[in-house]
Each structure stands twice: as structure tokens, then as C-alpha cells.
Design an enzyme around this catalytic site. Structure first.
Site, PDB file in Angstrom:
ATOM      1  N   GLY A  46     -25.514  39.839  30.007  1.00  0.00           N
ATOM      2  CA  GLY A  46     -24.682  40.335  31.091  1.00  0.00           C
ATOM      3  C   GLY A  46     -23.438  39.476  31.257  1.00  0.00           C
ATOM      4  N   GLN A  51     -16.501  35.838  35.497  1.00  0.00           N
ATOM      5  CA  GLN A  51     -16.805  35.025  34.326  1.00  0.00           C
ATOM      6  C   GLN A  51     -15.733  35.115  33.241  1.00  0.00           C
ATOM      7  OE1 GLN A  51     -21.043  36.595  34.150  1.00  0.00           O
ATOM      8  NE2 GLN A  51     -21.259  34.479  33.406  1.00  0.00           N
ATOM      9  N   CYS A  88     -27.211  31.354  32.278  1.00  0.00           N
ATOM     10  CA  CYS A  88     -25.936  32.015  32.526  1.00  0.00           C
ATOM     11  C   CYS A  88     -24.914  31.531  31.511  1.00  0.00           C
ATOM     12  CB  CYS A  88     -25.470  31.682  33.951  1.00  0.00           C
ATOM     13  SG  CYS A  88     -23.906  32.427  34.421  1.00  0.00           S
ATOM     14  N   LEU A  89     -24.092  32.463  31.029  1.00  0.00           N
ATOM     15  CA  LEU A  89     -23.054  32.100  30.061  1.00  0.00           C
ATOM     16  C   LEU A  89     -22.045  31.121  30.647  1.00  0.00           C
ATOM     17  CD1 LEU A  89     -22.425  35.574  28.381  1.00  0.00           C
ATOM     18  CD2 LEU A  89     -23.770  33.642  27.500  1.00  0.00           C
ATOM     19  N   HIS A 130     -28.504  39.321  38.811  1.00  0.00           N
ATOM     20  CA  HIS A 130     -27.737  38.134  38.420  1.00  0.00           C
ATOM     21  C   HIS A 130     -26.247  38.439  38.363  1.00  0.00           C
ATOM     22  CE1 HIS A 130     -27.195  34.361  35.929  1.00  0.00           C
ATOM     23  NE2 HIS A 130     -26.082  35.013  35.662  1.00  0.00           N
ATOM     24  N   GLU A 131     -25.888  39.536  37.696  1.00  0.00           N
ATOM     25  CA  GLU A 131     -24.466  39.859  37.524  1.00  0.00           C
ATOM     26  C   GLU A 131     -23.827  40.309  38.842  1.00  0.00           C
ATOM     27  OE1 GLU A 131     -23.105  38.729  34.971  1.00  0.00           O
ATOM     28  OE2 GLU A 131     -24.964  38.442  33.867  1.00  0.00           O
ATOM     29  N   HIS A 134     -22.761  37.437  40.917  1.00  0.00           N
ATOM     30  CA  HIS A 134     -21.458  36.876  40.525  1.00  0.00           C
ATOM     31  C   HIS A 134     -20.317  37.539  41.295  1.00  0.00           C
ATOM     32  CE1 HIS A 134     -22.058  33.967  37.340  1.00  0.00           C
ATOM     33  NE2 HIS A 134     -22.875  34.778  36.692  1.00  0.00           N
TER      34      HIS A 134
END
Length: 153
Positions: A46, A51, A88-89, A130-131, A134
Site C-alpha cells: 500500500g 508518502q 511501512c515503506l 493503515h493507508e 496516513h
């Protein structure tokens, strides 16, 4: 398309709320395609607007069944509970135990502005939560009951 830079821990954009998308045009379509390419290139499941440095309510998710694009998403129903490791990225190499709903229903718009609803269970529900966090300036570390060491993965 293009691989974009992923914003990393320490950048204040990750802690800001996003604005809704109002224009459904080629610029948005390129963004969504770039985000999907960036997510895949980084081996993620994701990626959200902040991000890649944009305070817009856009998300891409792919848990193995193809890319899902969510514009202006909201969770409208959730139930159950799962507790699992999450990363997380934007926080490479960091993982924590996070409780999430086991089921969610998301209402969003597609790249053309059409509204739709989608259900997710288990990993997909976790990825949606999660996304979407953000988009409200919430990062997984603030939801983690504890961070995991490298020997716990």
C-alpha cells in the site's frame, strides 16, 4: 510511468491531514499510476498520498489480487479484530504489533470520480486501515502496542 521518492520518517508531511481530491483528470491518473509503480518497486502492499509528498486523499493497495485505487476513501463499516506485525515503506526496517479490524468496508471514488464500496478482510482490511490512517496524519508506530526487534520477525 514513474517511480516517485517515498517520504521517510522525520518528514512532517507524514503527520498532516490530507485534502480531498476535487479534480478527476489526467494529473490524478498519472499520480495513481506512479503510486502503484512506486509501491510495487518498493515491494509494498500500500501507498498513500503523503508518502509521495502530496497531501491528497489518494491510496493504492495491492495485496496480491491487483491494484486497488481509492480516492477520497472512508471506512464506513468495521468489525472483528486482528493483532499482527505491521511495517511501512516510510519506516524501512521497522515493524510493530498493531491491532486492526479484521473486516472493513470502504467507500471511495475511482479515478473518474464514481463512488463505490469495497470490502476487505484480514490483510486487505489491515492495508486499508493503515493507508487511510496516513491520510489523517497517523502513522503505524503511534498505533503499535510495541515495536518488534529483528529477531521477532
Amino acid at each position: 510511468m514513474a517511480i516517485r521518492n517515498i517520504v521517510k520518517d522525520g518528514d512532517s508531511i507524514l503527520l498532516k491531514k490530507c485534502r480531498p481530491v476535487e479534480k478527476f483528470n489526467e494529473k490524478l491518473w498519472i499520480l495513481l499510476e506512479d503510486m502503484a509503480d512506486t509501491m510495487h518497486d518498493a515491494n509494498g502492499v500500500g501507498l498513500a498520498g503523503p508518502q509521495v509528498g502530496l497531501l491528497r486523499r489518494v491510496v493504492v493497495v495491492d495485496v496480491g489480487d491487483g491494484v486497488i485505487e481509492l480516492v477520497n476513501p472512508k471506512i464506513v463499516v468495521f468489525s472483528g479484530e486482528q493483532d499482527g506485525a505491521e511495517g511501512c515503506l516510510s519506516f524501512p526496517g521497522e515493524y510493530g504489533m498493531v491491532k486492526r479490524p479484521n473486516y472493513v468496508k470502504v467507500r471511495a471514488q475511482d479515478r473518474f470520480g464514481n463512488f463505490f464500496e469495497m470490502e476487505g478482510r484480514e490483510l486487505l482490511a489491515r492495508a486499508f486501515c493503515h493507508e487511510l490512517d496516513h491520510l489523517d496524519g497517523v502513522v503505524f508506530k503511534s498505533r503499535a502496542s510495541r515495536m518488534l526487534g529483528p529477531d521477532e520477525l
